[in-house]
Design a protein around this motif. Structure first.
Motif, PDB file in Angstrom:
ATOM      1  N   GLY A  54      38.915  46.165  45.712  1.00 18.10           N
ATOM      2  CA  GLY A  54      38.083  44.873  46.152  1.00 18.10           C
ATOM      3  C   GLY A  54      37.937  44.869  47.623  1.00 18.10           C
ATOM      4  O   GLY A  54      36.881  44.406  48.178  1.00 18.10           O
ATOM      5  N   GLU A  55      38.986  45.286  48.346  1.00 13.89           N
ATOM      6  CA  GLU A  55      38.936  45.105  50.038  1.00 13.89           C
ATOM      7  C   GLU A  55      37.931  46.039  50.274  1.00 13.89           C
ATOM      8  O   GLU A  55      37.007  45.883  51.128  1.00 13.89           O
ATOM      9  N   ALA A  56      37.699  47.256  49.777  1.00 14.46           N
ATOM     10  CA  ALA A  56      36.666  48.148  50.125  1.00 14.46           C
ATOM     11  C   ALA A  56      35.128  47.549  49.870  1.00 14.46           C
ATOM     12  O   ALA A  56      34.544  47.746  50.641  1.00 14.46           O
ATOM     13  N   PHE A  57      34.979  47.017  48.626  1.00 13.09           N
ATOM     14  CA  PHE A  57      33.985  46.338  48.463  1.00 13.09           C
ATOM     15  C   PHE A  57      33.636  45.266  49.348  1.00 13.09           C
ATOM     16  O   PHE A  57      32.501  45.206  50.033  1.00 13.09           O
ATOM     17  N   ASP A  58      34.617  44.450  49.761  1.00 15.03           N
ATOM     18  CA  ASP A  58      34.450  43.422  50.800  1.00 15.03           C
ATOM     19  C   ASP A  58      33.902  43.843  52.238  1.00 15.03           C
ATOM     20  O   ASP A  58      33.071  43.352  52.923  1.00 15.03           O
ATOM     21  N   LYS A  59      34.746  45.148  52.612  1.00 14.58           N
ATOM     22  CA  LYS A  59      34.428  45.588  53.954  1.00 14.58           C
ATOM     23  C   LYS A  59      32.943  46.395  53.894  1.00 14.58           C
ATOM     24  O   LYS A  59      32.199  46.285  55.015  1.00 14.58           O
ATOM     25  N   PRO A 110      30.791  36.315  48.611  1.00 13.11           N
ATOM     26  CA  PRO A 110      32.093  37.218  48.408  1.00 13.11           C
ATOM     27  C   PRO A 110      31.318  38.857  48.512  1.00 13.11           C
ATOM     28  O   PRO A 110      30.323  38.885  47.737  1.00 13.11           O
ATOM     29  N   GLY A 111      32.127  39.583  48.850  1.00 11.74           N
ATOM     30  CA  GLY A 111      31.543  41.084  49.099  1.00 11.74           C
ATOM     31  C   GLY A 111      31.227  41.619  47.740  1.00 11.74           C
ATOM     32  O   GLY A 111      30.174  42.183  47.548  1.00 11.74           O
ATOM     33  N   GLY A 112      32.295  41.684  46.840  1.00 14.88           N
ATOM     34  CA  GLY A 112      32.212  42.752  45.830  1.00 14.88           C
ATOM     35  C   GLY A 112      30.942  42.395  44.934  1.00 14.88           C
ATOM     36  O   GLY A 112      30.055  43.293  44.740  1.00 14.88           O
ATOM     37  N   PRO A 113      30.798  41.121  44.197  1.00 17.12           N
ATOM     38  CA  PRO A 113      29.848  40.835  43.605  1.00 17.12           C
ATOM     39  C   PRO A 113      28.176  41.058  44.231  1.00 17.12           C
ATOM     40  O   PRO A 113      27.206  41.615  43.747  1.00 17.12           O
ATOM     41  N   LEU A 114      28.351  41.017  45.584  1.00 19.97           N
ATOM     42  CA  LEU A 114      27.043  41.204  46.412  1.00 19.97           C
ATOM     43  C   LEU A 114      26.501  42.805  46.490  1.00 19.97           C
ATOM     44  O   LEU A 114      25.440  43.116  46.085  1.00 19.97           O
ATOM     45  N   VAL A 115      27.776  43.580  46.723  1.00 22.81           N
ATOM     46  CA  VAL A 115      27.349  44.901  46.671  1.00 22.81           C
ATOM     47  C   VAL A 115      27.004  45.474  45.148  1.00 22.81           C
ATOM     48  O   VAL A 115      26.028  45.967  45.242  1.00 22.81           O
ATOM     49  N   GLU A 116      27.513  44.877  44.358  1.00 22.08           N
ATOM     50  CA  GLU A 116      27.143  45.101  42.891  1.00 22.08           C
ATOM     51  C   GLU A 116      25.688  44.808  42.589  1.00 22.08           C
ATOM     52  O   GLU A 116      24.798  45.649  42.142  1.00 22.08           O
ATOM     53  N   GLU A 117      25.220  43.598  43.211  1.00 20.50           N
ATOM     54  CA  GLU A 117      23.970  43.034  42.961  1.00 20.50           C
ATOM     55  C   GLU A 117      22.852  44.083  43.554  1.00 20.50           C
ATOM     56  O   GLU A 117      21.863  44.216  43.149  1.00 20.50           O
ATOM     57  N   VAL A 153      43.041  46.062  39.821  1.00 19.69           N
ATOM     58  CA  VAL A 153      42.306  46.069  40.920  1.00 19.69           C
ATOM     59  C   VAL A 153      41.788  44.808  41.316  1.00 19.69           C
ATOM     60  O   VAL A 153      40.641  44.444  40.730  1.00 19.69           O
ATOM     61  N   SER A 154      42.164  44.344  42.634  1.00 17.20           N
ATOM     62  CA  SER A 154      42.081  43.175  43.082  1.00 17.20           C
ATOM     63  C   SER A 154      41.764  43.300  44.740  1.00 17.20           C
ATOM     64  O   SER A 154      41.326  44.494  45.194  1.00 17.20           O
ATOM     65  N   GLY A 155      41.317  42.169  45.246  1.00 19.12           N
ATOM     66  CA  GLY A 155      41.270  42.343  46.726  1.00 19.12           C
ATOM     67  C   GLY A 155      42.518  42.975  47.575  1.00 19.12           C
ATOM     68  O   GLY A 155      42.446  43.197  48.709  1.00 19.12           O
ATOM     69  N   GLY A 156      43.557  42.771  46.923  1.00 17.57           N
ATOM     70  CA  GLY A 156      44.821  42.842  47.670  1.00 17.57           C
ATOM     71  C   GLY A 156      45.690  44.235  46.962  1.00 17.57           C
ATOM     72  O   GLY A 156      46.633  44.714  47.379  1.00 17.57           O
ATOM     73  N   ALA A 195      43.031  44.448  34.759  1.00 19.04           N
ATOM     74  CA  ALA A 195      42.800  43.005  35.435  1.00 19.04           C
ATOM     75  C   ALA A 195      42.714  42.952  36.874  1.00 19.04           C
ATOM     76  O   ALA A 195      42.538  44.060  37.497  1.00 19.04           O
ATOM     77  N   GLY A 196      42.373  41.727  37.596  1.00 23.11           N
ATOM     78  CA  GLY A 196      41.990  41.714  38.943  1.00 23.11           C
ATOM     79  C   GLY A 196      40.419  41.209  38.978  1.00 23.11           C
ATOM     80  O   GLY A 196      39.834  41.774  37.977  1.00 23.11           O
ATOM     81  N   GLY A 197      40.110  41.020  40.269  1.00 24.89           N
ATOM     82  CA  GLY A 197      38.761  40.577  40.422  1.00 24.89           C
ATOM     83  C   GLY A 197      37.788  41.631  40.118  1.00 24.89           C
ATOM     84  O   GLY A 197      36.838  41.381  39.779  1.00 24.89           O
ATOM     85  N   VAL A 198      38.118  42.901  40.322  1.00 25.29           N
ATOM     86  CA  VAL A 198      37.125  43.989  40.520  1.00 25.29           C
ATOM     87  C   VAL A 198      36.791  44.227  39.091  1.00 25.29           C
ATOM     88  O   VAL A 198      35.650  44.695  38.832  1.00 25.29           O
ATOM     89  N   ALA A 199      37.631  43.761  38.100  1.00 26.35           N
ATOM     90  CA  ALA A 199      37.235  43.833  36.591  1.00 26.35           C
ATOM     91  C   ALA A 199      35.968  43.248  36.333  1.00 26.35           C
ATOM     92  O   ALA A 199      35.238  43.427  35.156  1.00 26.35           O
ATOM     93  N   ALA A 200      35.420  42.402  37.172  1.00 29.17           N
ATOM     94  CA  ALA A 200      34.247  41.576  36.884  1.00 29.17           C
ATOM     95  C   ALA A 200      32.894  42.328  37.194  1.00 29.17           C
ATOM     96  O   ALA A 200      31.931  41.981  36.753  1.00 29.17           O
ATOM     97  N   ASN A 201      33.104  43.394  37.750  1.00 31.44           N
ATOM     98  CA  ASN A 201      32.092  44.343  38.047  1.00 31.44           C
ATOM     99  C   ASN A 201      31.443  44.975  36.826  1.00 31.44           C
ATOM    100  O   ASN A 201      32.463  45.715  36.147  1.00 31.44           O
ATOM    101  N   LYS A 202      30.362  44.978  36.338  1.00 30.32           N
ATOM    102  CA  LYS A 202      29.780  45.305  35.384  1.00 30.32           C
ATOM    103  C   LYS A 202      29.683  46.717  34.758  1.00 30.32           C
ATOM    104  O   LYS A 202      30.081  47.350  34.108  1.00 30.32           O
TER     105      LYS A 202
HETATM  106  O1  KG4 Z   1      41.759  39.323  41.560  1.00 33.15           O
HETATM  107  P1  KG4 Z   1      40.994  38.692  42.720  1.00 33.15           P
HETATM  108  O2  KG4 Z   1      40.230  37.632  42.442  1.00 33.15           O
HETATM  109  O3  KG4 Z   1      42.018  38.145  44.007  1.00 33.15           O
HETATM  110  C1  KG4 Z   1      42.884  38.765  44.880  1.00 33.15           C
HETATM  111  O4  KG4 Z   1      42.634  39.886  45.338  1.00 33.15           O
HETATM  112  O5  KG4 Z   1      43.983  38.537  44.249  1.00 33.15           O
HETATM  113  O6  KG4 Z   1      40.010  39.642  43.419  1.00 33.15           O
HETATM  114  C2  KG4 Z   1      38.901  39.455  44.341  1.00 33.15           C
HETATM  115  C3  KG4 Z   1      38.456  40.820  44.895  1.00 33.15           C
HETATM  116  C4  KG4 Z   1      37.462  40.808  45.852  1.00 33.15           C
HETATM  117  O7  KG4 Z   1      37.914  41.793  46.736  1.00 33.15           O
HETATM  118  C5  KG4 Z   1      36.205  40.968  45.297  1.00 33.15           C
HETATM  119  O8  KG4 Z   1      35.252  41.402  46.163  1.00 33.15           O
HETATM  120  C6  KG4 Z   1      36.320  41.727  43.954  1.00 33.15           C
HETATM  121  O9  KG4 Z   1      37.664  41.197  43.607  1.00 33.15           O
HETATM  122  N1  KG4 Z   1      35.245  41.328  43.352  1.00 33.15           N
HETATM  123  C7  KG4 Z   1      34.432  42.417  42.774  1.00 33.15           C
HETATM  124  C8  KG4 Z   1      33.551  41.946  41.946  1.00 33.15           C
HETATM  125  N2  KG4 Z   1      33.812  40.648  41.658  1.00 33.15           N
HETATM  126  C9  KG4 Z   1      35.054  40.455  42.601  1.00 33.15           C
HETATM  127  N3  KG4 Z   1      34.143  43.841  43.391  1.00 33.15           N
HETATM  128  C10 KG4 Z   1      33.198  44.404  42.925  1.00 33.15           C
HETATM  129  N4  KG4 Z   1      32.233  43.995  42.064  1.00 33.15           N
HETATM  130  C11 KG4 Z   1      32.500  42.715  41.623  1.00 33.15           C
HETATM  131  N5  KG4 Z   1      31.443  42.365  40.643  1.00 33.15           N
END
Ligand code: KG4
Ligand code: ZN
Length: 360
Positions: free
Chosen positions: A171-176, A186-193, A143-146, A281-288
């Motif tokens: 991740g794109e949905a979070f960013d949008k 960056p959108g994802g972490p801010l929405v989570e906050e 689960v990532s931005g792409g 794996a992927g950036g969204v995995a950072a969401n607690k």
């Molecule tokens: O894997 P990544 O670093 O880059 C690629 O997309 O390849 O993922 C980035 C995505 C972004 O859309 C970002 O908003 C999302 O992961 N992201 C999160 C969080 N941290 C990063 N989405 C939700 N909550 C988060 N804490």
């Protein structure tokens, strides 16, 4: 007699990070990251509210040599100590992929080293073997931005995609949503906050596809519902914003809960002889909140779970170097004529679709 140690330089340029890493697989199978340099282009794209492909490609050109030199310096190695050069050859923004792949080809040629052209998704998919020596087969939720997909990882080069998003990535949905609410990047972490301070029950958002048994995702209807709710409640005060974020995230949790249960049950059915192995794996995995949900689910299904450290979950060169090591040790080598691929699904069935021009 075990295998000799393998040391590979990995280059990643498929999006907005210029990354180079050196990874060694020791003769006893132990993996060691000797250097892992990542230069984010965040500041270059910030003003545009998203990644601008042309700016990304130029920036990769500007920093590539420097990042590779830094990686060799950090590892205290020269090209003569390497066994090969691996680079992302797709999928991704084609300008950036070309910069990384072409640089890797030039380095491999100049130093008489083998080239390994790596699928970026394979880099993510094999990371739990780099970090935790995970055995095959395992279920990957990427689960990532792409990307948002379930992949059954059966072996190196043996992937079955069980489901994917039919529109936006998670991740794109979070960013949008962040963009709609003017939260910044960056959108994802801010929405989570913001979600932490909100009432998750205030808005009831749709959960597309949940009635269907397929393992696909769809987030664009949810995104539209969030936009309509925001427009209706405008002008938004801080509490409105927090409530929208909390309700949105809660909906995501419900969607993930449903899909992961189906995927874990399928894994149990296909591999009844051992507990499920589950990798996120992927950036969204950072969401607690998402991380906690997935952890609880894994426990419920007695699954062995690996979430690589966030530095290795998001885009990096170490995962590309590792995928290169795995392929190198299987005797694979790529030629200088290997073409960059803007679209490159992991499994063969999807590849046939890509060749036909369908979205994959
Ligand atoms: O894997 P990544 O670093 O880059 C690629 O997309 O390849 O993922 C980035 C995505 C972004 O859309 C970002 O908003 C999302 O992961 N992201 C999160 C969080 N941290 C990063 N989405 C939700 N909550 C988060 N804490
Ligand atoms: Zn990625």
């Amino acid at each position: 007699m075990g295998q000799a140690a393998t040391t590979i330089l990995g280059i990643e340029t498929s999006c907005d990070e210029t990354a180079a890493a050196i990874v060694r697989r020791h003769a006893d199978g132990r993996a060691e990251i000797l250097a892992n340099m990542v230069r984010s282009q965040f500041d270059e794209h910030k003003a545009f509210g998203g990644v601008v492909p042309e700016i990304a490609a130029r920036s990769h050109v500007q920093y590539m040599d420097h990042i590779v030199a830094q990686a060799l310096d950090t590892a205290q190695l020269g090209f003569e100590d390497l066994d090969g050069v691996a680079a992302t050859a797709g999928p991704g923004l084609i300008g950036g992929v070309l910069v990384g792949l072409t640089s890797a080809k030039a380095m491999a040629y100049a130093h008489n080293l083998p080239l390994l052209a790596i699928n970026h998704l394979e880099g993510h998919a094999l990371t739990p073997r780099l970090t935790d020596g995970m055995a095959f087969p395992y279920l990957l939720l990427l689960v990532s931005g792409g990307h948002s997909q379930f992949v059954l990882v059966k072996g190196v080069g043996q992937y079955e995609r069980w489901g994917t998003t039919i529109d936006d990535a998670l991740g794109e949905a979070f960013d949008k949503v962040a963009k709609m609410l003017d939260l910044g990047m960056p959108g994802g972490p801010l929405v989570e906050e913001w979600a932490k301070r909100g009432d998750a029950s205030r808005f009831a958002f749709p959960k597309p596809l949940l009635k269907e048994k397929r393992l696909d995702f769809s987030f664009s209807g949810l995104k539209t519902a969030v936009r309509l709710a925001a427009e209706k409640a405008a002008p938004l005060n801080d509490q409105d914003v927090a409530d929208i974020c909390a309700s949105f995230q809660q909906t995501i949790l419900k969607i993930l809960d449903n899909r992961c249960r189906l995927a874990l049950a399928r894994f149990q059915e296909e591999f009844p002889e051992h507990h499920p192995r589950f990798v996120v794996a992927g950036g969204v995995a950072a969401n607690k909140a998402i991380g906690q949900l997935l952890k609880d689910l894994a426990a419920e299904y007695y699954a062995e779970m690996v979430v690589p450290p966030i530095k290795l979950c998001t885009d990096n060169g170490a995962m590309i170097a590792w995928a290169g090591i795995e392929r190198f040790n299987l005797g694979e080598r790529d030629g200088p004529d290997f073409q960059a691929r803007p679209r490159w699904p992991l499994d063969d069935a999807d590849m046939a679709l890509a060749a036909k021009g369908d979205a994959v």
